[in-house]
Write a protein that holds these residues in place. Sequence first.
Motif, mmCIF file in Angstrom:
data_model
loop_
_atom_site.group_PDB
_atom_site.id
_atom_site.type_symbol
_atom_site.label_atom_id
_atom_site.label_comp_id
_atom_site.label_asym_id
_atom_site.label_seq_id
_atom_site.Cartn_x
_atom_site.Cartn_y
_atom_site.Cartn_z
ATOM 1 N N ILE A 53 0.843 -1.206 0.000
ATOM 2 C CA ILE A 53 0.000 0.000 0.000
ATOM 3 C C ILE A 53 0.873 1.249 0.000
ATOM 4 C CG2 ILE A 53 -1.673 1.348 1.333
ATOM 5 C CD1 ILE A 53 -2.941 -1.024 -0.017
ATOM 6 N N PHE A 54 1.966 1.223 0.737
ATOM 7 C CA PHE A 54 2.859 2.386 0.816
ATOM 8 C C PHE A 54 3.447 2.728 -0.548
ATOM 9 C CE2 PHE A 54 3.870 1.563 5.571
ATOM 10 C CZ PHE A 54 2.692 2.207 5.914
ATOM 11 N N TRP A 55 3.742 1.719 -1.348
ATOM 12 C CA TRP A 55 4.277 1.999 -2.693
ATOM 13 C C TRP A 55 3.247 2.742 -3.552
ATOM 14 C CZ3 TRP A 55 6.432 -3.639 -3.414
ATOM 15 C CH2 TRP A 55 7.631 -3.748 -2.689
ATOM 16 N N LEU A 80 9.029 10.145 -1.141
ATOM 17 C CA LEU A 80 10.352 9.530 -1.299
ATOM 18 C C LEU A 80 10.671 8.585 -0.138
ATOM 19 C CD1 LEU A 80 12.393 12.617 -2.581
ATOM 20 C CD2 LEU A 80 11.508 10.700 -3.925
ATOM 21 N N VAL A 81 10.269 8.971 1.081
ATOM 22 C CA VAL A 81 10.536 8.128 2.251
ATOM 23 C C VAL A 81 9.629 6.896 2.247
ATOM 24 C CG1 VAL A 81 10.575 8.077 4.782
ATOM 25 C CG2 VAL A 81 11.298 10.134 3.573
ATOM 26 N N LEU A 82 8.450 7.000 1.642
ATOM 27 C CA LEU A 82 7.522 5.868 1.606
ATOM 28 C C LEU A 82 8.072 4.686 0.823
ATOM 29 C CD1 LEU A 82 4.013 7.538 1.143
ATOM 30 C CD2 LEU A 82 4.658 5.960 2.955
ATOM 31 N N LEU A 83 8.897 4.942 -0.179
ATOM 32 C CA LEU A 83 9.414 3.850 -1.013
ATOM 33 C C LEU A 83 10.291 2.883 -0.219
ATOM 34 C CD1 LEU A 83 10.162 5.861 -4.287
ATOM 35 C CD2 LEU A 83 8.242 4.332 -3.825
ATOM 36 N N PRO A 84 11.369 3.347 0.470
ATOM 37 C CA PRO A 84 12.152 2.391 1.275
ATOM 38 C C PRO A 84 11.364 1.831 2.450
ATOM 39 C CG PRO A 84 12.904 4.638 1.662
ATOM 40 C CD PRO A 84 11.962 4.698 0.501
ATOM 41 N N THR A 85 10.398 2.606 2.970
ATOM 42 C CA THR A 85 9.567 2.100 4.068
ATOM 43 C C THR A 85 8.747 0.901 3.607
ATOM 44 O OG1 THR A 85 9.402 4.337 4.975
ATOM 45 C CG2 THR A 85 7.827 2.719 5.775
ATOM 46 N N GLY A 86 8.202 0.991 2.392
ATOM 47 C CA GLY A 86 7.455 -0.135 1.845
ATOM 48 C C GLY A 86 8.326 -1.356 1.640
ATOM 49 N N VAL A 87 9.559 -1.154 1.189
ATOM 50 C CA VAL A 87 10.499 -2.269 0.998
ATOM 51 C C VAL A 87 10.773 -2.958 2.322
ATOM 52 C CG1 VAL A 87 12.835 -2.881 0.305
ATOM 53 C CG2 VAL A 87 11.541 -1.230 -1.050
ATOM 54 N N VAL A 124 10.646 -7.344 6.273
ATOM 55 C CA VAL A 124 11.177 -7.165 7.623
ATOM 56 C C VAL A 124 11.478 -8.497 8.318
ATOM 57 C CG1 VAL A 124 8.913 -6.990 8.749
ATOM 58 C CG2 VAL A 124 10.887 -5.843 9.734
ATOM 59 N N ASN A 125 10.559 -9.468 8.310
ATOM 60 C CA ASN A 125 10.727 -10.782 8.928
ATOM 61 C C ASN A 125 11.265 -10.674 10.351
ATOM 62 O OD1 ASN A 125 9.715 -12.153 6.688
ATOM 63 N ND2 ASN A 125 11.723 -12.190 5.692
ATOM 64 N N ARG A 126 12.385 -11.404 10.667
ATOM 65 C CA ARG A 126 12.939 -11.408 12.016
ATOM 66 C C ARG A 126 14.194 -10.558 12.142
ATOM 67 N NH1 ARG A 126 10.982 -15.334 15.411
ATOM 68 N NH2 ARG A 126 9.544 -16.854 14.505
ATOM 69 N N MET A 148 10.841 1.151 12.216
ATOM 70 C CA MET A 148 10.152 1.931 13.241
ATOM 71 C C MET A 148 10.555 3.402 13.175
ATOM 72 S SD MET A 148 7.800 1.296 15.444
ATOM 73 C CE MET A 148 7.886 -0.377 16.075
ATOM 74 N N TYR A 149 11.834 3.663 12.935
ATOM 75 C CA TYR A 149 12.299 5.044 12.801
ATOM 76 C C TYR A 149 11.663 5.723 11.589
ATOM 77 C CZ TYR A 149 15.890 5.160 16.426
ATOM 78 O OH TYR A 149 16.549 5.193 17.623
ATOM 79 N N LEU A 150 11.616 5.016 10.455
ATOM 80 C CA LEU A 150 11.033 5.592 9.240
ATOM 81 C C LEU A 150 9.544 5.871 9.416
ATOM 82 C CD1 LEU A 150 12.761 3.529 6.389
ATOM 83 C CD2 LEU A 150 13.160 5.917 7.024
ATOM 84 N N LEU A 151 8.848 4.979 10.111
ATOM 85 C CA LEU A 151 7.419 5.201 10.363
ATOM 86 C C LEU A 151 7.197 6.425 11.243
ATOM 87 C CD1 LEU A 151 6.190 1.521 10.916
ATOM 88 C CD2 LEU A 151 5.645 3.014 8.988
ATOM 89 N N LEU A 152 8.069 6.616 12.223
ATOM 90 C CA LEU A 152 7.963 7.793 13.074
ATOM 91 C C LEU A 152 8.234 9.070 12.280
ATOM 92 C CD1 LEU A 152 7.568 8.955 15.907
ATOM 93 C CD2 LEU A 152 10.015 8.619 16.312
#
Length: 239
Positions: A14-16, A57-64, A69-71, A80-84
């Motif tokens: 969705i972020f992409w 622009l920040v949403l693209l790496p956040t979506g990746v 993310v996994n473990r 978490m930092y990017l979401l903040l």
Amino acid sequence: RSFAQSLLKFLGFIFWGAAAAQASGAVLVILMFKNYRDLFQESYLSLPGWLALATALVLLPTGVLAVSVNRSRNKQGTLMYLLLLLLCLEMSSAALARSYCVRTASQLESAMGYLVLQHNWTCSPDPGSSAVDVMQRKLQCCGVHNYTDWLKASSSSQYRPACVPESCCKENYSHCRGNLGHVEQLSEEGCLKKLEDQLCFAMMYMFWCCTLLSILEILAGVSNGILMRPQPFHELSIL
């Protein structure tokens, strides 16, 4: 945990898509203030657009990161930092877009009225290249409220042309010269309402995009937090 991980991956996709929607809204706001910069004296009014562009622009790496993310503890901490960061950008952009929609709309009428009074026009085939002429051609409008604003402007000077600027003419009347004897050839709507509608549409588009994305980012943060819960505190040192 499995539901949180699935939700996080879904939100990553969705972020992409949201990045494209956010970028298009940002470009719309920036270009609007650029095209009508003579009406908006303050350069910071395009700030919501630039903030939204940075968000896209920040949403693209956040979506990746959300998808993969996994473990990985490092990925979870970075996510978490990017979401903040995104949440701060989105809320700032939404607040500015909402306030600017109200603030700039009240300034438009006086700015347009001043440009109309300062405009020198003649009943000639010259299409004109002033800010008012460009605005009237782009929006297909005439005057602040309607064509009578030009009559009021001409009555304040000694020379009173029996016409309005040619930029008031409708596109399908190629021989129109702004003659007041052919009012049907002139654009009926004033520029104030049309520009206000465009401005508020762009700003409210930004507002609702940012508000919706803020909710999705909170959901992503909660999902990421659930995935991080079982990990010992010393393993989350990246935070």
